[in-house]
Design a protein around this motif. Structure first.
Motif, PDB file in Angstrom:
ATOM      1  N   LYS A  97     -19.604   1.386  52.670  1.00 32.24           N
ATOM      2  CA  LYS A  97     -20.250   0.084  52.551  1.00 32.24           C
ATOM      3  C   LYS A  97     -20.756  -0.353  53.923  1.00 32.24           C
ATOM      4  O   LYS A  97     -20.158  -0.016  54.942  1.00 32.24           O
ATOM      5  N   GLU A 101     -21.455  -5.712  53.748  1.00 33.79           N
ATOM      6  CA  GLU A 101     -20.704  -5.600  52.497  1.00 33.79           C
ATOM      7  C   GLU A 101     -19.206  -5.604  52.751  1.00 33.79           C
ATOM      8  O   GLU A 101     -18.430  -6.182  51.992  1.00 33.79           O
ATOM      9  N   LEU A 105     -16.424  -8.468  51.267  1.00 31.59           N
ATOM     10  CA  LEU A 105     -15.489  -8.017  50.224  1.00 31.59           C
ATOM     11  C   LEU A 105     -14.481  -9.068  49.727  1.00 31.59           C
ATOM     12  O   LEU A 105     -14.324  -9.243  48.516  1.00 31.59           O
ATOM     13  N   PRO A 106     -13.786  -9.772  50.634  1.00 31.73           N
ATOM     14  CA  PRO A 106     -12.804 -10.750  50.140  1.00 31.73           C
ATOM     15  C   PRO A 106     -13.438 -11.793  49.228  1.00 31.73           C
ATOM     16  O   PRO A 106     -12.821 -12.238  48.263  1.00 31.73           O
ATOM     17  N   TYR A 108     -15.979 -11.239  47.312  1.00 29.83           N
ATOM     18  CA  TYR A 108     -16.257 -10.559  46.045  1.00 29.83           C
ATOM     19  C   TYR A 108     -15.055 -10.683  45.131  1.00 29.83           C
ATOM     20  O   TYR A 108     -15.179 -11.023  43.954  1.00 29.83           O
ATOM     21  N   TYR A 109     -13.855 -10.424  45.697  1.00 28.53           N
ATOM     22  CA  TYR A 109     -12.654 -10.498  44.866  1.00 28.53           C
ATOM     23  C   TYR A 109     -12.249 -11.925  44.551  1.00 28.53           C
ATOM     24  O   TYR A 109     -11.388 -12.178  43.744  1.00 28.53           O
ATOM     25  N   ILE A 112     -17.023 -14.854  44.114  1.00 33.56           N
ATOM     26  CA  ILE A 112     -18.173 -15.627  44.596  1.00 33.56           C
ATOM     27  C   ILE A 112     -19.446 -14.796  44.450  1.00 33.56           C
ATOM     28  O   ILE A 112     -19.439 -13.583  44.644  1.00 33.56           O
ATOM     29  N   ARG A 114     -23.143 -13.024  44.694  1.00 27.40           N
ATOM     30  CA  ARG A 114     -23.632 -12.091  45.682  1.00 27.40           C
ATOM     31  C   ARG A 114     -24.427 -12.772  46.804  1.00 27.40           C
ATOM     32  O   ARG A 114     -24.221 -12.518  47.987  1.00 27.40           O
ATOM     33  N   ARG A 117     -22.198 -14.908  48.989  1.00 23.29           N
ATOM     34  CA  ARG A 117     -21.313 -13.984  49.679  1.00 23.29           C
ATOM     35  C   ARG A 117     -22.006 -13.414  50.919  1.00 23.29           C
ATOM     36  O   ARG A 117     -21.490 -13.460  52.031  1.00 23.29           O
ATOM     37  N   ARG A 153     -14.163  -9.846  58.560  1.00 18.62           N
ATOM     38  CA  ARG A 153     -13.719  -9.705  57.178  1.00 18.62           C
ATOM     39  C   ARG A 153     -12.431 -10.500  56.941  1.00 18.62           C
ATOM     40  O   ARG A 153     -12.234 -11.086  55.884  1.00 18.62           O
TER      41      ARG A 153
END
Lengths: 224, 417
Positions: A97, A101, A105-106, A108-109, A112, A114, A117, A153
């Motif tokens: 990634k 990206e 990631l956090p 995404y989980y 939220i 795209r 994000r 991140r």
């Protein structure tokens, strides 16, 4: 912020290994703490328990007033996502990634979208002077850059605590200093930062040094 | 789940190790391909076989006389006797549940028994009742079959097979109404027939047969009132085996044969033959699905295996995601979708190739005229069923790997130093 009372942990792989033998520790909100100890002293185990990556056998762990106890993985995952930002020695970026990206990631989980994000991720990359590298893959970056990505991140989910496990272990002294400076500036913004290290020059720059020895806290040195 | 990133992840993982994914996919591809092709061929063969025998009334029995094996009413055992017209009429009268009854006379097929003008040929001659064309039908190409008046008036009429016409008549000749000499007697041709299926024959090849009223044949060949065989057909709901026994009992009674004689009256039961035939087809069907699903299952096991390896390789990655707050559900979804995607893509290609191969063969074979080799394309519903099987297979193959994946603890994954 963090309150550990009489924490015990034993690993049962082969012969039982009593790693933590009653840890009592309080870390206030906004502190910059380092945990030091020889290998085998239990510092990684302690970090795992603090990060809810592992459970403890006995005692109590209060995180922001909430009792962290045996819970199912789904709930633990949500709490981790909400409370803790991790920084690792080997960066642990997802290597297929891009930097952007990875940072996103956090979120995404957390579910939220795209667009939002990526916007937020870019913001954090910018904060760490990595905007130009947003679309690069981790293997195109230097160690220091990778660790900065990892820090971005860790910060993006707005955690209460940042846990850094040997964050400078794989870096040269100049980059190490950079990373410490970043961690310090994060701390200055009010975040609680806990660094596990065995390098004295790193721990010397934190506010409080907790020495672990054979699963017990041997001494706590205030640096302020 | 319906986000680009999610599917991007799935695709990245699959394409990261292209060759491995490809070989894995091949297992599933081959499985579903075999399933489609086998089911296609299997059901195609079943269908065309059923088509061939479909015109025959299956609930039928053919009764013959044979030597007795028990002495009875002063007769020695080993007596030979013959069925008669009276027997047939008695059967018709006694058993109203019979829908068709036909007398049968074998007229023989001596060398050059048929002649017309300067042409001659050797053909089988059969004497039937009108109902015979209901019991074992032939396709009437021109004119008609025998009717009741032919029987009553012993008319010298005949229905000839297609080959008889082709051999003895030129193509532009009017055959109906023409005279044909058969076994020394002139018959008026009233019809032309051919078989529905060249692979199913009861009394010789229909195309090479000349059918005349049985009553006419009784006179012209000096059979008197004798019949060589009585064919009976019962309605669909009637048990022909039971009925056959009752008819046998009647015939024995009428012809002074011991009721306990195991022989004396022989019967050839079509229902038995048909049932054997049907169970053979069912057997083929079961075998086809068994083999096809077995192959598919092997493919699924392959996918599962590879996914297990993939999960092991990705221990660290999964650990990181767990540390960043991925719930077990998110990990399961990810692994499941990878398995399903591989299975599904490979499966779709397999179904398409299978259907393609089937229609290729269909094109080749429909050019020829062997009816055994037509229409074995799978039906739309079979394709849908295969797709559903694929979905289930994909989920199954993801089950073990994803349960293995959620057992990965973040700490173990990150403790790599």
């Amino acid at each position: 912020m963090i309150q550990l009372t009489n924490i015990h942990k034993t690993y049962y792989t082969g012969a039982p290994l009593h790693v933590l033998k009653g840890i009592d520790l309080t870390i206030e909100k906004g502190e910059f703490v380092s945990i030091m100890g020889a290998s085998g002293s239990g510092k990684s185990t302690l970090l795992n328990i603090l990060g809810m990556l592992d459970t403890y056998d006995k005692g109590t762990y209060l995180l922001d007033g909430r009792l962290i106890t045996e819970m199912n993985e789904t709930k633990a995952a949500r709490l981790r996502n909400q409370y803790i930002g991790f920084v690792f020695q080997s960066f642990n970026l997802i290597n297929f990634k891009t930097a952007l990206e990875n940072v996103a990631l956090p979120l995404y989980y957390r579910g939220i979208g795209r667009k939002e994000r990526n916007r937020t991720a870019l913001e954090y990359l910018d904060k760490l002077d990595l905007r130009d590298w947003a679309n690069h893959m981790p293997n195109e970056l230097s160690g220091g850059q990778k660790q900065r990505i990892a820090i971005a991140r860790a910060l993006i989910a707005k955690p209460h605590v940042v846990l850094a496990d040997e964050p400078t272990g794989a870096l040269d002294s100049v980059t190490s200093q950079e990373v410490i400076n970043i961690l310090r500036s994060i701390n200055a913004e009010g975040l609680t930062v806990i660094v596990v290290t065995h390098a004295a020059e790193i721990s010397a720059q934190t506010d409080k040094i907790i020495h672990l020895k054979d699963g017990m806290i041997s001494e706590i040195i205030s640096n302020k | 789940m319906f986000e680009i990133d999610f599917w991007q992840n799935v695709w990245i993982t699959i394409s990261r190790n292209k060759w491995r994914s490809l070989f894995t996919a091949f297992g599933v591809f081959w499985g579903i391909f075999m399933l489609v092709v086998l089911v296609g061929f299997g059901s195609g063969i079943s269908r065309s076989m059923m088509e061939q025998v479909g015109h025959i009334s299956a609930n039928s029995s053919f009764l013959f006389s044979s030597r007795t094996t028990e002495a009875c009413k002063g007769f020695n055992k080993g007596r030979y006797w013959e069925l008669s017209l009276d027997d047939m009429n008695a059967v018709i009268e006694q058993f109203p549940s019979l829908i068709y009854v036909s007398g049968i006379i074998f007229g023989g097929s001596s060398e050059h028994n048929t002649a017309r003008e300067d042409k001659q040929g050797t053909f089988q001659v059969m004497g039937f009742s009108p109902n015979y064309n209901k019991i074992n039908p032939s396709r009437i190409l021109e004119g008609r079959f025998i009717n009741e008046l032919d029987i009553l008036e012993h008319r010298k009429v005949c229905i000839v097979g297609k080959k008889v016409k082709n051999d003895l008549y030129s193509p532009d000749e009017q055959i109906l109404g023409s005279l044909l000499r058969v076994n020394g007697i002139y018959y008026n041709v009233v019809g032309v027939m051919e078989e529905y299926s060249s692979n199913v024959n009861l009394f010789g090849n229909t195309s090479e047969t000349i059918v005349v009223p049985f009553s006419t044949l009784q006179i012209t060949q000096n059979f008197g009132k004798n019949l060589h065989c009585i064919a009976i057909t019962a309605g669909d709901k009637v048990d022909i085996h039971k009925l056959e026994d009752e008819v046998k009992t009647l015939l024995k009674e009428r012809n002074m044969i011991s009721p306990t004689d195991p022989e004396g009256v022989e019967a050839f039961n079509l229902a038995t033959v048909f049932n054997t035939f049907r169970s053979l087809l069912v057997g083929i069907g079961i075998l086809v699905w068994f083999v096809g699903l077995g192959t598919l299952f092997a493919g699924v096991v392959g996918v599962s295996n590879i996914m297990l390896i993939t999960v092991r390789e990705r221990t660290q990655e999964i650990g990181i995601l767990r540390a960043l707050g991925a719930s077990p559900g998110a990990i399961i979804r990810q692994i499941m979708c990878e398995s399903v995607t591989i299975t599904f893509l490979a499966g779709i290609v397999g179904i398409l190739c299978g259907v393609g191969l089937l229609s290729f063969f269909e094109n080749i074979f429909s050019a020829g005229d062997n009816p055994m080799m037509k229409n074995f394309q799978i039906s739309f519903s079979t394709a849908i069923v295969s797709l559903l099987i694929l979905m289930v297979c994909g989920l199954l193959s993801g089950l073990l790997p994803s349960s293995r994946a959620i057992k990965i603890k973040a700490i173990e994954a990150l403790r790599d130093e």
